[in-house]
Design a protein around this motif. Structure first.
Motif, PDB file in Angstrom:
ATOM      1  N   GLY A 140       0.797  -1.212   0.000  1.00  0.00           N
ATOM      2  CA  GLY A 140       0.000   0.000   0.000  1.00  0.00           C
ATOM      3  C   GLY A 140       0.836   1.273   0.000  1.00  0.00           C
ATOM      4  O   GLY A 140       1.753   1.420   0.800  1.00  0.00           O
ATOM      5  N   LYS A 141       0.506   2.189  -0.886  1.00  0.00           N
ATOM      6  CA  LYS A 141       1.103   3.524  -0.918  1.00  0.00           C
ATOM      7  C   LYS A 141      -0.036   4.533  -0.795  1.00  0.00           C
ATOM      8  O   LYS A 141      -0.394   5.240  -1.720  1.00  0.00           O
ATOM      9  N   VAL A 142      -0.613   4.562   0.396  1.00  0.00           N
ATOM     10  CA  VAL A 142      -1.787   5.362   0.701  1.00  0.00           C
ATOM     11  C   VAL A 142      -1.981   5.279   2.207  1.00  0.00           C
ATOM     12  O   VAL A 142      -1.471   4.355   2.854  1.00  0.00           O
ATOM     13  N   ILE A 143      -2.682   6.224   2.774  1.00  0.00           N
ATOM     14  CA  ILE A 143      -2.943   6.136   4.207  1.00  0.00           C
ATOM     15  C   ILE A 143      -3.706   4.832   4.489  1.00  0.00           C
ATOM     16  O   ILE A 143      -4.647   4.469   3.787  1.00  0.00           O
ATOM     17  N   GLY A 144      -3.262   4.113   5.484  1.00  0.00           N
ATOM     18  CA  GLY A 144      -3.788   2.779   5.754  1.00  0.00           C
ATOM     19  C   GLY A 144      -2.941   1.678   5.154  1.00  0.00           C
ATOM     20  O   GLY A 144      -3.070   0.509   5.530  1.00  0.00           O
ATOM     21  N   GLY A 145      -2.078   2.028   4.196  1.00  0.00           N
ATOM     22  CA  GLY A 145      -1.135   1.077   3.632  1.00  0.00           C
ATOM     23  C   GLY A 145      -1.787  -0.181   3.099  1.00  0.00           C
ATOM     24  O   GLY A 145      -2.809  -0.133   2.404  1.00  0.00           O
ATOM     25  N   GLY A 146      -1.195  -1.327   3.423  1.00  0.00           N
ATOM     26  CA  GLY A 146      -1.725  -2.594   2.943  1.00  0.00           C
ATOM     27  C   GLY A 146      -3.156  -2.848   3.368  1.00  0.00           C
ATOM     28  O   GLY A 146      -3.921  -3.481   2.645  1.00  0.00           O
ATOM     29  N   SER A 147      -3.554  -2.345   4.527  1.00  0.00           N
ATOM     30  CA  SER A 147      -4.927  -2.579   4.980  1.00  0.00           C
ATOM     31  C   SER A 147      -5.945  -1.799   4.161  1.00  0.00           C
ATOM     32  O   SER A 147      -7.142  -2.066   4.250  1.00  0.00           O
ATOM     33  N   SER A 148      -5.484  -0.844   3.345  1.00  0.00           N
ATOM     34  CA  SER A 148      -6.378  -0.096   2.471  1.00  0.00           C
ATOM     35  C   SER A 148      -6.529  -0.728   1.099  1.00  0.00           C
ATOM     36  O   SER A 148      -7.393  -0.311   0.324  1.00  0.00           O
ATOM     37  N   ILE A 149      -5.682  -1.710   0.761  1.00  0.00           N
ATOM     38  CA  ILE A 149      -5.763  -2.298  -0.578  1.00  0.00           C
ATOM     39  C   ILE A 149      -5.856  -3.818  -0.568  1.00  0.00           C
ATOM     40  O   ILE A 149      -6.021  -4.425  -1.613  1.00  0.00           O
ATOM     41  N   ASN A 150      -5.774  -4.460   0.588  1.00  0.00           N
ATOM     42  CA  ASN A 150      -5.626  -5.918   0.604  1.00  0.00           C
ATOM     43  C   ASN A 150      -6.967  -6.638   0.496  1.00  0.00           C
ATOM     44  O   ASN A 150      -8.019  -6.029   0.309  1.00  0.00           O
ATOM     45  N   GLY A 151      -6.923  -7.962   0.611  1.00  0.00           N
ATOM     46  CA  GLY A 151      -8.125  -8.784   0.506  1.00  0.00           C
ATOM     47  C   GLY A 151      -8.916  -8.911   1.787  1.00  0.00           C
ATOM     48  O   GLY A 151      -9.930  -9.595   1.822  1.00  0.00           O
ATOM     49  N   GLN A 152      -8.433  -8.287   2.881  1.00  0.00           N
ATOM     50  CA  GLN A 152      -9.173  -8.150   4.144  1.00  0.00           C
ATOM     51  C   GLN A 152      -9.352  -9.443   4.925  1.00  0.00           C
ATOM     52  O   GLN A 152     -10.222  -9.538   5.806  1.00  0.00           O
ATOM     53  N   VAL A 153      -8.559 -10.474   4.629  1.00  0.00           N
ATOM     54  CA  VAL A 153      -8.614 -11.696   5.434  1.00  0.00           C
ATOM     55  C   VAL A 153      -7.941 -11.413   6.773  1.00  0.00           C
ATOM     56  O   VAL A 153      -6.823 -10.904   6.822  1.00  0.00           O
ATOM     57  N   TRP A 154      -8.617 -11.742   7.862  1.00  0.00           N
ATOM     58  CA  TRP A 154      -8.140 -11.423   9.211  1.00  0.00           C
ATOM     59  C   TRP A 154      -7.867 -12.721   9.970  1.00  0.00           C
ATOM     60  O   TRP A 154      -8.542 -13.082  10.919  1.00  0.00           O
ATOM     61  N   LEU A 155      -6.844 -13.441   9.533  1.00  0.00           N
ATOM     62  CA  LEU A 155      -6.464 -14.695  10.184  1.00  0.00           C
ATOM     63  C   LEU A 155      -5.336 -14.457  11.168  1.00  0.00           C
ATOM     64  O   LEU A 155      -4.363 -13.749  10.853  1.00  0.00           O
ATOM     65  N   ARG A 156      -5.448 -15.061  12.336  1.00  0.00           N
ATOM     66  CA  ARG A 156      -4.363 -15.011  13.309  1.00  0.00           C
ATOM     67  C   ARG A 156      -3.289 -16.056  12.973  1.00  0.00           C
ATOM     68  O   ARG A 156      -3.581 -17.088  12.372  1.00  0.00           O
ATOM     69  N   GLY A 157      -2.066 -15.779  13.399  1.00  0.00           N
ATOM     70  CA  GLY A 157      -1.038 -16.802  13.347  1.00  0.00           C
ATOM     71  C   GLY A 157      -1.343 -17.926  14.323  1.00  0.00           C
ATOM     72  O   GLY A 157      -2.197 -17.801  15.216  1.00  0.00           O
ATOM     73  N   LEU A 158      -0.662 -19.047  14.144  1.00  0.00           N
ATOM     74  CA  LEU A 158      -0.860 -20.199  15.024  1.00  0.00           C
ATOM     75  C   LEU A 158       0.036 -20.094  16.255  1.00  0.00           C
ATOM     76  O   LEU A 158       1.116 -19.493  16.197  1.00  0.00           O
ATOM     77  N   PRO A 159      -0.353 -20.693  17.382  1.00  0.00           N
ATOM     78  CA  PRO A 159       0.546 -20.710  18.545  1.00  0.00           C
ATOM     79  C   PRO A 159       1.936 -21.231  18.207  1.00  0.00           C
ATOM     80  O   PRO A 159       2.944 -20.721  18.710  1.00  0.00           O
ATOM     81  N   ALA A 160       2.021 -22.232  17.325  1.00  0.00           N
ATOM     82  CA  ALA A 160       3.322 -22.795  16.966  1.00  0.00           C
ATOM     83  C   ALA A 160       4.202 -21.784  16.235  1.00  0.00           C
ATOM     84  O   ALA A 160       5.431 -21.892  16.278  1.00  0.00           O
ATOM     85  N   ASP A 161       3.592 -20.816  15.566  1.00  0.00           N
ATOM     86  CA  ASP A 161       4.399 -19.784  14.906  1.00  0.00           C
ATOM     87  C   ASP A 161       5.225 -19.012  15.923  1.00  0.00           C
ATOM     88  O   ASP A 161       6.373 -18.652  15.654  1.00  0.00           O
TER      89      ASP A 161
END
Length: 561
Positions: A140-161
């Motif tokens: 993203g090259k805009v206010i909000g960056g990647g969260s302003s242009i992405n696919g909006q999937v909101w997955l958490r990492g795993l505990p093992a990560d």
């Protein structure tokens, strides 16, 4: 919850985030909320703040990059109101929902489809040792960056990560026990409130009655092949097939520009400068003293930092800025005639991404491109892999120059191979980005297994038979042997716009470590990194939720420093 004394400095009060605090609530008397749910509006109007060349600004804290991490950190500092903060964003600044273009404000559930247009850095990359298909990595090259242009999937990492990969690589204060409360504090899950119900980012899933029949058929195919049904892919231990969580509610993309920065703009201590690209960090000895930035007209301004400079320019932008400023591998800096401020070999190293390939079929009937995207996904472990849930598969319609059809996207969510970012011959030019996909034999083996499994899953499904026609890619000959399938993988592999790990957390003296446990850059003073660069390794999830969690946690550490 038990935390050791070292970890306690990251956590408010008794060892966790204070979820009772106001989380960037609407202070506009309802104006902001109405703006978020209103109609499509006009094309959007960026806020132009033109500084005269040679201007010098003073602040306590300078934040470089107004994306997911930068907007969160700047907002948290501004909420305190006790120190002036300047937020520099290289792209345009849209100060409220009414001014935000519809393409940024409204987002379909569109994993794998980013809003590129005029709001993206376009990083040219090398994918594999033999080049592969040309791949432009968008950020993203805009206010909000990647969260302003992405696919909006909101997955958490795993505990093992965290317990395995991060802690094992030196991020000892970033175990699952440390980070889980910060995931919860970041979000308000409208479907599973126990996951988090007081954070600024609202999360929901597309209900089954809104799925396209292709998605319902994919779920049925997964269940028929022995995979479990998983209604909440963010639950600890979640595996199997189910709806993906999205930070999109009522069609509105909940970027950090809306979830955090919108309310913080009411604070007089915050100044946001859009269209200001950071050129270099200025050091006074070993202390980061200011940032030289280019304004909209190309003139230089200086923003001096009394306390700290916070880098949040992303996993490619942050190491590029550090290298141009004399922080990085001494040999590389010397070759470019850049004076060495701190010799940190890890800057730009260990670049991680999520490789993906697309298995494609002709569609037997027309599939609507808007409705048939990716609201569901299968989380699974590659056959023979020692890494739990290292794959993800989703299904969607596609339409491009080759025609239209159905694609199953196969994602390797934890690659073993690592790439690099290095300076170009002219350091002012875009850096050289080598993703080194499929460089590790185990990555190739897992991707082969995943592709063959996906072909069998889809083509054996009675539920998908009315939609799925002739397979376009890979063809049978490319599936017949490992060598042929490897050649297909190298030819078709792409990234997922999830770069990370180029300024990793670790202990001082470790060759890969660039920052300490609280994001402070080793070997200098007054400089911190808060974005995806600091991840010691990727996570087995789309990155935005983890970037937001990391930024919230590091903002709290900064405010206590």
């Amino acid at each position: 919850m038990v935390h050791d004394g070292t970890a306690a400095r990251f956590d408010d009060g008794a060892g966790g985030p204070d979820v009772r605090r106001p989380a960037c609530r609407d202070r506009s008397g309802g104006r902001a909320a109405r703006g978020l749910t209103g109609g499509p509006g006009g094309p959007g109007t960026a806020k132009k703040v033109g500084m005269n060349a040679g201007t010098t600004l003073d602040a306590a804290v300078v934040v470089v990059g107004g994306g997911t991490a930068g907007a969160i950190v700047a907002s948290r500092i501004a909420e305190r109101g006790d120190r002036p903060v300047v937020l520099l964003e290289a792209g345009p600044d849209f100060p409220d929902p009414e001014a935000t273009p519809p393409v940024l404000r409204f987002g379909a559930y569109s994993e794998g489809r980013v809003t590129t247009r005029d709001y993206s850095w376009k990083w040219e990359t090398v994918l594999t040792a033999d080049g592969g298909t040309p791949y432009t990595l968008h950020s993203g090259k805009v206010i909000g960056g990647g969260s302003s242009i992405n696919g909006q999937v909101w997955l958490r990492g795993l505990p093992a990560d965290f317990d395995g990969n991060w802690a094992g690589r030196g991020a000892k204060d970033w175990t699952w026990e440390h980070v889980a409360p910060w995931y919860a504090a970041t979000e308000s899950d409208l479907d599973f409130p126990a996951r988090g119900d007081a954070g600024p980012v609202r999360v929901r899933r597309v209900p089954p009655d809104q799925w396209h029949p292709v998605h319902a058929g994919f779920v049925e195919a997964c269940l028929a092949n022995g995979f479990s049904h998983c209604p909440d892919l963010n639950a600890v231990g979640a595996t199997g097939v189910g709806p993906q969580p999205f930070n999109n509610v009522d069609g509105v993309r909940l970027s950090s520009a809306f979830s955090h920065l919108l309310a913080a703009r009411a604070q007089p201590s915050l100044r946001v400068l859009g269209d200001h690209h950071a050129e270099r960090i200025v050091f006074d000895g070993d202390r980061a003293a200011g940032v030289v930035a280019l304004g909209p007209s190309g003139g230089e301004i200086m923003v001096r930092a009394e306390q700290e400079i916070v880098l949040a320019a992303g996993a490619l932008g942050t190491p590029w800025l550090l290298l141009r400023s004399g922080v990085g591998p001494a040999g590389q800096l010397a070759r470019h005639g850049i004076p060495v401020v701190a010799d940190l070999p890890g800057v730009g190293g260990s670049l991680r991404e999520h490789p993906q390939v697309g298995v494609r079929w002709l569609a037997k009937r027309e599939v609507d491109q808007t409705s048939a995207r990716a609201p569901v996904a299968l989380r699974l472990t590659a056959p023979g892999s020692r890494l739990q849930d290292d794959l993800k598969v989703s299904i969607a319609a596609f339409e491009d120059g080759t025609g239209a059809g159905i694609q199953a996207s196969v994602f390797l969510m934890l690659a073993l191979g690592a790439g690099s970012l290095t300076l170009a011959r002219d350091p002012r030019e875009r850096p050289l980005v080598d993703l080194a996909f499929l460089s590790d034999p185990e990555d190739r083996r897992r991707m082969r297994e995943a592709v063959r499994l996906t072909v069998d899953l889809v083509e054996s499904s009675a539920a998908l038979r009315p939609f799925v026609g002739t397979r376009l890619s890979p063809v049978d000959a490319e599936l017949a042997g490992d060598a042929a399938l490897d050649a297909w993988l190298r030819r078709t592999v792409q990234g997922t716009f999830h770069p990370s790990s180029t300024c990793a957390i670790g202990e001082p003296g470790s060759p890969a470590a660039v920052v300490g446990q609280a994001g402070e850059v080793h070997g200098v003073r007054g400089l911190r990194v808060v974005d995806a660069s600091v991840m010691p390794d990727s996570v087995r999830a789309n990155l935005n939720a983890t970037v937001a969690m990391t930024a919230e946690r590091l903002a709290a550490a900064l405010l206590r420093s």
